[in-house]
Design an enzyme around this catalytic site. Structure first.
Site, PDB file in Angstrom:
ATOM      1  N   SER A   1     -20.145  71.880 -75.440  1.00 37.38           N
ATOM      2  CA  SER A   1     -19.517  72.948 -76.209  1.00 37.38           C
ATOM      3  C   SER A   1     -20.317  73.302 -77.449  1.00 37.38           C
ATOM      4  O   SER A   1     -21.153  72.539 -77.897  1.00 37.38           O
ATOM      5  CB  SER A   1     -18.106  72.534 -76.622  1.00 37.38           C
ATOM      6  OG  SER A   1     -18.176  71.452 -77.498  1.00 37.38           O
TER       7      SER A   1
ATOM      8  N   ILE B   1     -22.120  76.313 -72.528  1.00 38.05           N
ATOM      9  CA  ILE B   1     -23.391  75.731 -72.951  1.00 38.05           C
ATOM     10  C   ILE B   1     -23.580  76.069 -74.428  1.00 38.05           C
ATOM     11  O   ILE B   1     -22.947  76.988 -74.951  1.00 38.05           O
ATOM     12  CB  ILE B   1     -24.588  76.222 -72.099  1.00 38.05           C
ATOM     13  CG1 ILE B   1     -24.685  77.745 -72.093  1.00 38.05           C
ATOM     14  CG2 ILE B   1     -24.508  75.673 -70.690  1.00 38.05           C
ATOM     15  CD1 ILE B   1     -25.869  78.274 -71.291  1.00 38.05           C
ATOM     16  N   ASP B   2     -24.446  75.334 -75.087  1.00 38.75           N
ATOM     17  CA  ASP B   2     -24.647  75.510 -76.519  1.00 38.75           C
ATOM     18  C   ASP B   2     -25.219  76.886 -76.846  1.00 38.75           C
ATOM     19  O   ASP B   2     -25.874  77.523 -76.017  1.00 38.75           O
ATOM     20  CB  ASP B   2     -25.601  74.450 -77.057  1.00 38.75           C
ATOM     21  CG  ASP B   2     -25.032  73.049 -76.980  1.00 38.75           C
ATOM     22  OD1 ASP B   2     -23.802  72.912 -77.070  1.00 38.75           O
ATOM     23  OD2 ASP B   2     -25.825  72.098 -76.826  1.00 38.75           O
ATOM     24  N   LYS B   3     -25.006  77.284 -78.073  1.00 41.15           N
ATOM     25  CA  LYS B   3     -25.502  78.572 -78.560  1.00 41.15           C
ATOM     26  C   LYS B   3     -26.982  78.752 -78.260  1.00 41.15           C
ATOM     27  O   LYS B   3     -27.403  79.804 -77.761  1.00 41.15           O
ATOM     28  CB  LYS B   3     -25.263  78.681 -80.068  1.00 41.15           C
ATOM     29  CG  LYS B   3     -25.919  79.879 -80.736  1.00 41.15           C
ATOM     30  CD  LYS B   3     -25.750  79.846 -82.249  1.00 41.15           C
ATOM     31  CE  LYS B   3     -26.511  80.984 -82.900  1.00 41.15           C
ATOM     32  NZ  LYS B   3     -26.402  80.950 -84.376  1.00 41.15           N
TER      33      LYS B   3
ATOM     34  N   ARG C   1     -29.215  66.692 -74.449  1.00 43.62           N
ATOM     35  CA  ARG C   1     -29.876  66.512 -75.742  1.00 43.62           C
ATOM     36  C   ARG C   1     -29.723  65.074 -76.236  1.00 43.62           C
ATOM     37  O   ARG C   1     -30.679  64.471 -76.748  1.00 43.62           O
ATOM     38  CB  ARG C   1     -29.306  67.502 -76.748  1.00 43.62           C
ATOM     39  CG  ARG C   1     -29.508  68.953 -76.332  1.00 43.62           C
ATOM     40  CD  ARG C   1     -28.612  69.925 -77.105  1.00 43.62           C
ATOM     41  NE  ARG C   1     -29.009  70.005 -78.507  1.00 43.62           N
ATOM     42  CZ  ARG C   1     -28.343  70.729 -79.405  1.00 43.62           C
ATOM     43  NH1 ARG C   1     -27.248  71.393 -79.057  1.00 43.62           N
ATOM     44  NH2 ARG C   1     -28.757  70.760 -80.660  1.00 43.62           N
TER      45      ARG C   1
END
Length: 357
Positions: free
Chosen positions: A19, A166-168, A269
């Site tokens: 997120s 998914i991340d920015k 990550r």
């Protein structure tokens, strides 16, 4: 009450996502309950479920894991037993806000669409869902505009829309449900790990083994709430499994394919950092420093040029596969690596072939 339930629900990585995490460090109290003088010892998760309509015990436990449940001002685990006159608070990283989804004409790269769902290829830099600091200009706002003429699509209805996130600053494929039945079915597929997702990542260092598996529970870093971390003993967080395969070794970096078995916040990550191979230019986890290479000035300038070429973590959600919720057909999608990341890979490929720096 509903906005807090939604906030807690966003912490449930099992059914969804990696997120968006925002940079706000202040915590805001959303609810407060004071135990009465006759309160018998009771687990805090049960205490809150009894007082919050619509909250499930699982959601409350997720909030506790994220450090969002305080008793007398201090974070507690979900098994804490509430005593008489304890002050129990629920806090979040953003203030309470009634969120209105405003349709915005933001370009979308739709790679597939039918009556039940659509698949979008998200560019890096686009936040997927409105939240603290990003109440407009998100993928959800773009979808509200794109589907504005669809009378059955309500962007504020939690039964519709994004199935995972998914991340920015991660690019790549996402599936969006246009019907409640589609979202329910797809969410179960993610929960039962029957979907397929692969990512391409450029990481610091040379990975020796051609392939491998990373296992380790992931939870929020108690020293830095903006980071997640691995708890290898398994006594904290949620289980997480990432399978990786080396695609290309390029000087002091390696291009890898990562296949997610689970979908925890920042999983790739965090897992790659855990094994000593932080994602290239991942500022939050230290990848925007020169972690491998020489001390030569020309090399440092080369790496700086690489950072400028791809000014975000080098991570792309390349493939996505699932069973169509209506037809049962196996759906598989593949996306091209975006220009910024492809240019970065090519720079390192050139370097690996010449090693002039």
């Amino acid at each position: 009450m509903d906005d807090l339930i939604d906030d807690i629900d966003e912490l449930d990585d099992d059914s969804t996502f990696e997120s968006d995490t925002h940079s706000e460090t202040s915590m805001y109290e959303h609810f407060r309950f004071v135990a009465d003088k006759g309160q018998s010892l009771l687990r805090v998760d049960k205490f809150l479920v009894d007082r919050m309509m619509g909250a499930t015990r699982n959601r409350i436990q997720l909030a506790a894991e994220a450090g969002c449940i305080l008793v007398n001002g201090l974070p507690v685990k979900s098994n804490y037993r509430v005593k008489p006159l304890d002050v129990v608070s629920l806090v979040m990283a953003r203030p309470r806000r009634e969120l209105e989804i405003i349709p915005e004409d933001i370009p979308l790269n739709i790679v597939y669409e039918d009556a039940d769902l659509l698949v979008v290829n998200k560019p890096a830099g686009l936040v997927v869902h409105p939240g603290h600091g990003n109440y407009t200009g998100t993928l959800v706002n773009a979808l509200a505009w794109y589907l504005r003429d669809d009378p059955t699509y309500d962007p504020s209805d939690p039964r519709l829309g994004l199935v995972h996130r998914i991340d920015k600053d991660t690019s790549g494929l996402l599936v969006v449900a246009k019907k409640p039945e589609a979202k329910a079915d797809l969410s179960l597929q993610f929960f039962h790990k029957t979907t397929t997702r692969t990512y391409n990542a450029l990481v610091w260092g040379i990975i020796r083994d051609d392939e491998g598996t990373i296992e380790g529970n992931i939870a929020r870093n108690p020293r830095d709430r903006m980071q997640m971390m691995v708890f290898p003993e398994g006594d904290q967080g949620k289980s997480a499994v990432t399978h990786y395969r080396v695609l290309e070794r390029l000087g002091y970096v390696t291009l890898v394919e990562c296949r997610l078995e689970t979908g925890r916040t920042h999983q790739i990550r965090v897992h790659m950092k855990y094994i000593g191979h932080t994602l290239f230019n991942d500022e939050r986890y230290g990848g925007s420093d020169i972690l491998k290479g020489t001390t030569f000035t020309k090399y440092k300038q080369f790496v700086q040029n690489c950072f400028e070429q791809c000014p975000r973590q080098a991570l792309h959600a390349k493939t996505l596969g699932f069973r169509h919720p209506a037809t049962g057909e196996t759906m598989s999608f593949d996306s091209v690596i975006p220009e910024d990341m492809e240019g970065l890979i090519q720079r390192w490929r050139t370097y690996a072939n010449t090693k002039e720096l």
